[in-house]
Design a protein around this motif. Structure first.
Motif, PDB file in Angstrom:
ATOM      1  N   ALA A 699     -54.572  70.928 -12.816  1.00 36.86           N
ATOM      2  CA  ALA A 699     -55.335  71.782 -13.729  1.00 36.86           C
ATOM      3  C   ALA A 699     -54.866  73.230 -13.655  1.00 36.86           C
ATOM      4  N   ASP A 700     -54.586  73.715 -12.437  1.00 31.44           N
ATOM      5  CA  ASP A 700     -54.146  75.106 -12.284  1.00 31.44           C
ATOM      6  C   ASP A 700     -52.776  75.337 -12.918  1.00 31.44           C
ATOM      7  N   ALA A 701     -51.862  74.358 -12.748  1.00 36.59           N
ATOM      8  CA  ALA A 701     -50.512  74.520 -13.297  1.00 36.59           C
ATOM      9  C   ALA A 701     -50.544  74.642 -14.813  1.00 36.59           C
ATOM     10  N   ILE A 702     -51.383  73.840 -15.449  1.00 38.80           N
ATOM     11  CA  ILE A 702     -51.466  73.885 -16.915  1.00 38.80           C
ATOM     12  C   ILE A 702     -52.265  75.096 -17.381  1.00 38.80           C
ATOM     13  N   ALA A 703     -53.285  75.470 -16.610  1.00 41.62           N
ATOM     14  CA  ALA A 703     -54.099  76.633 -16.988  1.00 41.62           C
ATOM     15  C   ALA A 703     -53.271  77.909 -17.010  1.00 41.62           C
ATOM     16  N   LYS A 704     -52.251  77.981 -16.147  1.00 36.47           N
ATOM     17  CA  LYS A 704     -51.416  79.188 -16.101  1.00 36.47           C
ATOM     18  C   LYS A 704     -50.623  79.382 -17.398  1.00 36.47           C
ATOM     19  N   LEU A 705     -50.566  78.336 -18.200  1.00 34.83           N
ATOM     20  CA  LEU A 705     -49.847  78.464 -19.468  1.00 34.83           C
ATOM     21  C   LEU A 705     -50.547  79.411 -20.439  1.00 34.83           C
ATOM     22  N   ASP A 706     -51.848  79.656 -20.232  1.00 34.72           N
ATOM     23  CA  ASP A 706     -52.560  80.568 -21.136  1.00 34.72           C
ATOM     24  C   ASP A 706     -51.917  81.951 -21.110  1.00 34.72           C
ATOM     25  N   THR A 707     -51.648  82.431 -19.896  1.00 33.05           N
ATOM     26  CA  THR A 707     -51.013  83.745 -19.770  1.00 33.05           C
ATOM     27  C   THR A 707     -49.602  83.723 -20.329  1.00 33.05           C
ATOM     28  N   LEU A 708     -48.867  82.639 -20.043  1.00 32.69           N
ATOM     29  CA  LEU A 708     -47.502  82.528 -20.561  1.00 32.69           C
ATOM     30  C   LEU A 708     -47.492  82.497 -22.084  1.00 32.69           C
ATOM     31  N   ALA A 709     -48.432  81.763 -22.675  1.00 34.23           N
ATOM     32  CA  ALA A 709     -48.478  81.655 -24.135  1.00 34.23           C
ATOM     33  C   ALA A 709     -48.704  83.013 -24.775  1.00 34.23           C
ATOM     34  N   THR A 710     -49.618  83.789 -24.227  1.00 36.99           N
ATOM     35  CA  THR A 710     -49.879  85.124 -24.780  1.00 36.99           C
ATOM     36  C   THR A 710     -48.638  86.005 -24.661  1.00 36.99           C
ATOM     37  N   SER A 711     -47.965  85.888 -23.527  1.00 41.63           N
ATOM     38  CA  SER A 711     -46.755  86.686 -23.313  1.00 41.63           C
ATOM     39  C   SER A 711     -45.660  86.312 -24.301  1.00 41.63           C
ATOM     40  N   ILE A 712     -45.460  85.010 -24.527  1.00 43.92           N
ATOM     41  CA  ILE A 712     -44.417  84.564 -25.456  1.00 43.92           C
ATOM     42  C   ILE A 712     -44.778  84.921 -26.893  1.00 43.92           C
ATOM     43  N   ALA A 713     -46.026  84.747 -27.268  1.00 44.02           N
ATOM     44  CA  ALA A 713     -46.448  85.021 -28.644  1.00 44.02           C
ATOM     45  C   ALA A 713     -46.169  86.458 -29.048  1.00 44.02           C
ATOM     46  N   THR A 714     -46.295  87.364 -28.109  1.00 46.53           N
ATOM     47  CA  THR A 714     -46.150  88.802 -28.417  1.00 46.53           C
ATOM     48  C   THR A 714     -44.772  89.341 -28.061  1.00 46.53           C
ATOM     49  N   ASN A 715     -43.837  88.439 -27.737  1.00 48.21           N
ATOM     50  CA  ASN A 715     -42.493  88.860 -27.329  1.00 48.21           C
ATOM     51  C   ASN A 715     -41.489  88.428 -28.388  1.00 48.21           C
ATOM     52  N   ASP A 716     -40.962  89.383 -29.130  1.00 51.30           N
ATOM     53  CA  ASP A 716     -40.065  89.024 -30.224  1.00 51.30           C
ATOM     54  C   ASP A 716     -38.657  88.654 -29.743  1.00 51.30           C
ATOM     55  N   ASN A 717     -38.445  88.587 -28.427  1.00 47.78           N
ATOM     56  CA  ASN A 717     -37.168  88.089 -27.909  1.00 47.78           C
ATOM     57  C   ASN A 717     -37.115  86.562 -27.910  1.00 47.78           C
ATOM     58  N   HIS A 718     -38.283  85.941 -28.004  1.00 49.18           N
ATOM     59  CA  HIS A 718     -38.331  84.482 -28.070  1.00 49.18           C
ATOM     60  C   HIS A 718     -38.107  84.028 -29.511  1.00 49.18           C
ATOM     61  N   SER A 719     -37.664  82.792 -29.668  1.00 52.21           N
ATOM     62  CA  SER A 719     -37.441  82.246 -31.005  1.00 52.21           C
ATOM     63  C   SER A 719     -38.766  82.117 -31.744  1.00 52.21           C
ATOM     64  N   ILE A 720     -38.672  82.102 -33.055  1.00 53.18           N
ATOM     65  CA  ILE A 720     -39.887  81.996 -33.864  1.00 53.18           C
ATOM     66  C   ILE A 720     -40.593  80.675 -33.587  1.00 53.18           C
ATOM     67  N   GLY A 721     -39.832  79.590 -33.453  1.00 56.10           N
ATOM     68  CA  GLY A 721     -40.451  78.295 -33.183  1.00 56.10           C
ATOM     69  C   GLY A 721     -41.253  78.298 -31.904  1.00 56.10           C
ATOM     70  N   THR A 722     -40.699  78.905 -30.843  1.00 58.63           N
ATOM     71  CA  THR A 722     -41.415  78.970 -29.572  1.00 58.63           C
ATOM     72  C   THR A 722     -42.643  79.873 -29.688  1.00 58.63           C
ATOM     73  N   ARG A 723     -42.515  80.954 -30.421  1.00 61.64           N
ATOM     74  CA  ARG A 723     -43.674  81.844 -30.605  1.00 61.64           C
ATOM     75  C   ARG A 723     -44.782  81.141 -31.384  1.00 61.64           C
ATOM     76  N   LEU A 724     -44.398  80.321 -32.355  1.00 56.90           N
ATOM     77  CA  LEU A 724     -45.413  79.568 -33.103  1.00 56.90           C
ATOM     78  C   LEU A 724     -46.127  78.568 -32.194  1.00 56.90           C
ATOM     79  N   ASP A 725     -45.370  77.920 -31.303  1.00 55.91           N
ATOM     80  CA  ASP A 725     -45.996  77.027 -30.321  1.00 55.91           C
ATOM     81  C   ASP A 725     -46.979  77.803 -29.451  1.00 55.91           C
ATOM     82  N   ALA A 726     -46.571  78.998 -29.062  1.00 59.56           N
ATOM     83  CA  ALA A 726     -47.430  79.812 -28.197  1.00 59.56           C
ATOM     84  C   ALA A 726     -48.712  80.235 -28.912  1.00 59.56           C
ATOM     85  N   ILE A 727     -48.597  80.612 -30.170  1.00 58.86           N
ATOM     86  CA  ILE A 727     -49.782  81.015 -30.930  1.00 58.86           C
ATOM     87  C   ILE A 727     -50.729  79.839 -31.096  1.00 58.86           C
TER      88      ILE A 727
END
Length: 996
Positions: A699-727
């Protein structure tokens, strides 16, 4: 046959003057035509065989001659050879639909025979008549299998006089709602089964003859083609979605086609699709030729498309054929008809990068074309010595009235040409025609090993009709076939046909199959490794699992792909051995850039998917890094769909191994892959709520993805597809992080902005609504569409939007016309009522619409010459028709779907239903200059407007004082003040009839 395509010629049925589309200067009246135009029209007015032949142009080195004409053949739509060398032809004189008040049917099957040295058929016999829109024929034993309205039937000649004596319905339930979209082209494949094009509309099929297997439920053909054993027993669906045409070569490769798609390959077997819940029948087929707007045709006739946007493209592709005409060792010819362009196109067909691809010849002229627009090639048949028979329906109108503009539905010339019909033959120049036939086993043995493609086809057909798994051929035939398989000099296509015949009869030995897998020809090895017991489409593989595994390492991709398909279907989900798992991982590593390999890997049973994910090398390994991300995502999605708990364990373990020090210290590619895998887990069925019952480490390993998702969504260095997954991941969090609000800034990529608006409207609605209201005038058309789509997700948000428009907090142009209809027709009564009120025309506009209604009701009497002048005066600043005007506003040149009433409403009330893409925008510069136009582009640095007249102008952001959207159309209101009812009628008449 066609849909959304071209009209043959323009007629007096709509009481309009005809202008020749073939000349730059168009005469408004026949009397104004030049002498050369008059001469050309006089030539085309005669549609005798000799006159038609004079208009045909064929590729250099080839010769076109007449093989048959009326009265021997009339309105042919398809044809097939019988093994005795006779040509069976389907006639459809009732096309496009039964004549008004007529109930009798005139469909016919004609049999042509006795060719002279020039290739002309000397004898024509009617085998069957009174048929209800027959679409295809397959000679079979003592009769013929025929597709017709709603059914497949066997028409039998009991007494041998060449005419049908009895009709036996075999299958029923094929859709009949349109004469162009019905099952057709029953084709006997080298595997001994009959394949049928579904006509695009399919149906719900039942077997009505006791010779066929009883099924618990009918078969639905939507997006699939049909198959059955002509000897009885098996019947079912296969991959494919063909409209009018089907071609199968000696290796059992199968192509279909549809109006805009000249060649469609059935790549995967349908059971691959059926075992994967994330695949659809469309995932099993692929365009071989360039389709739609990417296609290209060069007609020399007055090719007229009801959709103006389809001019110069395939809009009625049919009759595709690729039986194996070789060009060289690496390529073949493919032919396809385009009847509305009065042409047949030839394309070079090659195996490239894991798929078959065909490309139009690099030649300005088509392979065969006519300057007479009554030439309607609708089907093609391979002929002797590498020739081709072209089935020419000879019709003035090929368009079905269902897709014709309203004013052309009742044309007087709808059936013109239904007393004509041609079959043309194309051969090498000056080549005499040698008739061919197969009438005995000895003939078949010689024919199947011959150099002539037609003879090989006839040999297969003869032997499949004569023998089956229940009735075996004599030892002489079997021994002769064994010698062909042992002959190193025998053609690979001949060996393929022989092997398929022997396997069909259950007489192919294991040694012969092993030998086929060692043949030097890639396609022969590929056919052999995919071979199924008795060739039955749903049977078990002939090759063993170990053989299939070994063949996935074959030097040729076409063989590896076929072996993998067999392996995916054969491997038992209950026994995912380590050896097999390692082999699949090796394939994923080796062929990571082959699209169909990836699709097959994803289609493995979910039990395999879980083992594959568990056995993957470490995320840091070279092998892991080379595997296509889509494959990894597919495996995770499959496991999550079937066993979410197991998927959660696998995902958590993978995250811990991939990012042992946490996501913050992981490199960008690892972060991206973690997000992709998590998104696949979620799409498959994984839910955060279920983690409460999981061990804390998971549960903790997957829960940490919340922070990662927010970081990727707001980082324009990532691909658009990955940012859409994050959003998408962020949208499922209890609360969105405030940083996501910044994603609606103009500097963010449009697709990311759209996804952010959707997420924010779901999870941060109050802030988002306020942001929309405060920035309403500067929100771009793309963002408006995204916002409207987002509010459609809930009645509460949709109501808010309508109230904001009603109260003038948002412009009515904020909503595009299709969404307006969505609101008006919503199932929620209150929202529907609010939608109708919000988007209702103003009272004064209603009065004007009533006053001008006669202008839309009487366009038959319009003066189109004056209408053209009115268009040039009042509309050409923003619209372009027939070379006049500028492309600023929407395309109004395509009259196919626009009714006179809709045109009238758009002219008199232009701001009532503006597409968001054509809303007017205003810029006020810091120097006080005001400019209005359509938004052509927008970035964080500048805004570009398209101005009336077609010019564009760029404004730097620093130079803009105010930038806002207008609530009115760029098209001026008040046209009723400058045009009376008669002038309006003339303008609308021109808009509807400018092309005919």
């Amino acid at each position: 046959m066609k849909r959304h395509s071209k009209l043959a010629r323009i007629v007096a049925s709509v009481a309009i003057s005809v202008a020749s589309a073939a000349t730059p200067t168009q005469a408004e009246h026949p009397s104004e035509a030049s002498p050369s135009q008059t001469t050309e029209r006089a030539k085309i007015s005669s549609h005798s065989p000799a006159a038609s032949l004079s208009h045909l142009k064929v590729r250099e080195g080839l010769e076109i001659r007449l093989a048959a004409a009326e009265p021997d053949v009339i309105d042919p739509v398809s044809a097939t050879w019988s093994s005795d060398g006779k040509l069976w032809v389907v006639e459809m004189t009732d096309y496009p639909l039964p004549k008004p008040g007529k109930t009798e049917r005139h469909g016919r099957i004609r049999v042509l025979s006795d060719r002279d040295p020039s290739g002309r058929f000397q004898k024509s016999v009617t085998f069957a008549d009174g048929l209800d829109f027959a679409t295809g024929v397959l000679p079979w034993q003592d009769g013929a299998i025929v597709t017709m309205a709603g059914e497949i039937a066997f028409l039998r000649d009991i007494d041998g006089d060449g005419r049908m004596d009895t009709k036996q319905s075999w299958f029923k339930g094929f859709t009949t709602d349109n004469e162009q979209l019905r099952a057709n082209h029953p084709t006997l494949a080298p595997d001994g089964y009959v394949y049928v094009a579904n006509g695009l509309r399919g149906g719900t099929i039942t077997a009505v003859d006791p010779r066929f297997d009883v099924r618990a439920a009918p078969i639905k053909l939507q997006g699939r083609d049909f198959v059955f054993d002509p000897h009885g027993g098996y019947w079912g669906s296969v991959a494919g979605n063909s409209q009018h045409g089907l071609t199968i070569d000696g290796f059992n490769r199968r192509f279909g086609c549809s109006n805009r798609n000249p060649a469609i390959e059935s790549v995967l077997s349908i059971d691959v699709v059926d075992r994967d819940p994330f695949l659809t029948p469309g995932d099993a087929i692929a365009d071989v030729g360039k389709s739609g707007f990417e296609s290209e045709v060069h007609p020399i006739s007055n090719a007229w498309t009801t959709s103006n946007l389809h001019a110069g493209q395939f809009s009625a592709a049919c009759g595709v054929t690729a039986p194996g005409w070789s060009i060289d060792d690496a390529s073949e010819w493919l032919l396809v008809c385009e009847p509305t362009g009065s042409l047949v196109q030839r394309q070079r067909l090659q195996w490239k990068n894991g798929v078959w691809q065909s490309v139009r010849e690099a030649n300005d002229a088509e392979w065969l074309a006519s300057s007479d627009d009554w030439f309607r090639a609708v089907d093609l048949v391979p002929d002797v010595d590498g020739g081709v028979l072209v089935i020419d329906m000879v019709r003035a109108v090929i368009e079905h009235p269902q897709w014709a503009p309203i004013e052309l539905k009742n044309r007087l010339d709808t059936w013109d040409g239904n007393d004509l019909g041609r079959i043309w033959q194309v051969h090498a120049a000056d080549k005499p025609i040698q008739s061919v036939a197969v009438r005995s086993d000895a003939d078949a043995i010689a024919a199947i090993a011959s150099d002539d493609l037609l003879l090989r086809i006839l040999a297969s057909d003869y032997l499949h009709a004569r023998y089956s798994s229940d009735v075996s051929p004599g030892n002489n035939t079997v021994e002769a076939f064994a010698r062909i398989l042992d002959d190193r000099e025998a053609a690979a296509e001949s060996k393929s046909r022989v092997a398929l015949l022997l396997n069909r009869w259950g007489l192919l030995t294991p040694q012969q199959h092993t030998s086929l897998l060692q043949e030097p020809t890639d396609r022969l090895r590929a056919m052999a490794v995919k071979m199924r017991q008795g060739n039955r489409p749903d049977a078990a593989s002939v090759a063993t699992i170990s053989t299939q595994m070994a063949m996935t390492a074959d030097p040729a991709l076409i063989v590896r792909q076929s072996a993998l398909e067999a392996l995916v279907l054969s491997a038992s989900p209950k026994q995912p051995s380590d050896e097999l798992v390692e082999r699949l991982i090796s394939v994923a590593h080796h062929d990571h850039d082959a699209p169909w390999i990836a699709k097959l890997l994803i289609a493995v049973p979910h039990e395999f998917a879980s083992q594959l994910l568990r056995h993957l090398p470490t995320p840091q390994s070279t092998t892991f890094a080379s595997i296509d991300t889509a494959v990894l995502e597919g495996w995770m999605r499959r496991v999550a769909a079937k066993d979410p708990k197991q998927a959660s364990e696998i995902l958590a373990t993978w995250l811990i191994n991939a990012m042992p020090s946490g996501s913050e210290s992981a490199d960008q590619s690892t972060q991206a892959l973690a997000m992709n895998m998590a998104a696949a887990w979620s799409r498959g069925g994984g839910e955060k709520a279920s983690l409460k019952s999981m061990p804390k480490e998971i549960a903790d390993a997957i829960a940490k993805l919340d922070t990662l998702a927010t970081s990727i969504a707001t980082n324009d260095n990532h691909s658009i597809g990955t940012r859409l997954d994050a959003i998408a991941w962020c949208a499922k969090q209890p609360a969105l992080h405030d940083s996501l609000r910044g994603l609606v800034d103009k500097s963010v990529a449009p697709t990311v902005r759209a996804a952010a608006y959707r997420a924010l409207m779901q999870r941060d609605a109050e802030w988002t609504k306020q942001q929309v209201l405060e920035n309403a005038e500067s929100i771009s058309p793309t963002d408006r569409v995204a916002i409207v789509n987002a509010v459609r997700g809930s009645v509460e948000n949709a109501t808010w939007l309508l109230n904001a428009i009603r109260d003038d907090h948002l412009p009515r142009t904020f909503v595009d016309p299709s969404s307006m209809d969505w609101f008006r027709k919503h199932s929620n009564a209150e929202l529907s009522k609010l939608g109708r009120e919000t988007f209702a025309p103003a009272g004064d506009v209603l009065a004007v619409l009533r006053q001008y209604q006669p202008a839309a009701q009487q366009i038959e009497s319009a003066d189109v010459v004056q209408g053209r002048q009115l268009f040039a005066q009042h509309c050409a600043n923003c619209h372009r028709i027939d070379g006049v005007g500028h492309v600023v506003g929407p395309d109004i040149s395509d009259s196919r779907t626009k009714t006179p009433e809709s045109l009238l409403a758009a002219i008199l009330d232009p701001s009532s239903a503006i597409d968001a893409s054509y809303a007017s925008y205003s810029v006020l510069t810091v120097d006080g200059e005001a400019v209005s136009g359509l938004l052509a582009g927008e970035s964080s640095e500048a805004v570009t407007l398209t101005l009336p007249g077609g010019q564009t102008r760029r404004f730097e952001r620093d130079d803009i004082e105010i930038f806002r959207a207008s609530n009115v159309s760029l098209m001026p209101e008040g046209m009723h003040r400058v045009m009376n009812v008669d002038q309006m009628r003339n303008l609308i008449g021109y808009l509807k009839r400018w092309r005919y």
